[in-house]
Design an enzyme around this catalytic site. Structure first.
Site, mmCIF file in Angstrom:
data_model
loop_
_atom_site.group_PDB
_atom_site.id
_atom_site.type_symbol
_atom_site.label_atom_id
_atom_site.label_comp_id
_atom_site.label_asym_id
_atom_site.label_seq_id
_atom_site.Cartn_x
_atom_site.Cartn_y
_atom_site.Cartn_z
ATOM 1 C CB SER A 143 -73.610 -72.121 51.054
ATOM 2 O OG SER A 143 -72.589 -73.039 51.412
ATOM 3 C CE1 TYR A 156 -69.641 -70.022 47.888
ATOM 4 C CE2 TYR A 156 -69.828 -71.016 50.067
ATOM 5 C CZ TYR A 156 -70.200 -70.974 48.736
ATOM 6 O OH TYR A 156 -71.129 -71.866 48.245
#
Length: 282
Positions: A143, A156
């Protein structure tokens, strides 16, 4: 990997978002597909879309990527069906919003199981088959938040930084050993998917407000465009693929400022992020 026609491509998390878009993009290029997702309804919709796009052969299965034994059985099933695996895209992922102080261990274990262990399972189970193919490629989805940290995304961030570090080391190991397998780590920015709407949040987060902020302020690129960029990265054997102007801009911002970027991000986040609920007893 110069071309993908007739190659066998495994995609996890194929029931929606980038996973579905990749399946359709690769189907149009004549790839044979092994698609999995924990969402069977979404997977059926992807199957229909892939067949409509021209996929010559599609294998589907329900899979919880966090389940090691299930992943092992799935890999055996895929190899038995196709006889070879050329590309693996470890795409399945989830989101968890909330400050570290407020997150539960249960939720943190949940996201680590899917986002990190899911990638490890997909890599470990399929890597011998990628090597045996003589023309393999491993694609792991990290990401933008695997390049720089954001408040409210500690768990995350941890999983996506872990995917990046794991994948880069695996690539180096394959180069040292001389195995015919490329490795690409993908860092998407804001993509128009349902990840924020399906995310877990801490007790202090407003789920609806968090999802709205992502959908309206951060998500700027379609999954279809993201899939095109990722596939081009595979074809060109890119070690790192940044997806979106936001990914490119913030990556350079982080490199320019070094660790000082954290102070800047904190100041901006304090002004723009959705308000949190008060802590119990506060």
């Amino acid at each position: 990997m110069k071309q993908l026609r007739d190659k066998v491509v495994v995609i996890t998390g194929a029931g929606s978002g980038i996973g579905r878009a990749l399946a359709v993009e690769l189907a149009g290029r004549g790839a044979r597909l092994a698609l999995s997702d924990i969402d069977e309804d979404g997977l059926t919709a992807t199957l229909d879309a892939a067949l409509a796009a021209g996929a010559p052969d599609v294998h589907t299965a329900r899979l919880d990527v966090a389940d090691r034994q299930a992943f092992s059985s799935y890999a055996t099933e895929v190899v038995a069906h196709f006889g070879v695996v050329n590309v693996v895209v470890n795409n399945a992922g989830v989101a968890l919003a909330g400050d570290a102080l407020d997150l539960t261990y249960e939720d943190m274990e949940w996201i680590v199981g899917i986002n990190f262990w899911g990638v490890v399972h997909g890599t470990k189970e399929f890597l011998p088959h990628l090597i045996a193919s003589g023309d393999g490629h491993l694609v792991n989805l990290s990401s933008l938040f695997g390049l720089l940290a954001m408040p409210g995304q500690s768990a995350y961030n941890a999983t996506k930084f872990a995917v990046r570090g794991f994948s880069e080391a695996v690539r180096e190991e394959l180069l040292v050993a001389g195995h015919p397998v490329g490795v690409t780590v993908v860092h998407p920015g804001g993509i128009k998917t349902a990840i924020a709407r399906n995310a877990r949040v801490s007790a202090r987060e407003d789920q609806a407000a968090t999802a709205k902020f992502f959908d309206e302020k951060l998500a700027s690129m379609t999954p279809e465009r993201a899939a095109q960029i990722i596939v081009r990265g595979i074809e060109r054997d890119r070690a790192r693929v940044l997806v979106g102007l936001d990914a490119h801009a913030l990556h350079h911002f982080q490199k320019l400022l070094g660790s000082r970027y954290e102070d800047v991000v904190a100041r901006i986040a304090k002004r723009v992020l959705p308000a949190k609920r008060s802590r119990a007893g506060a």
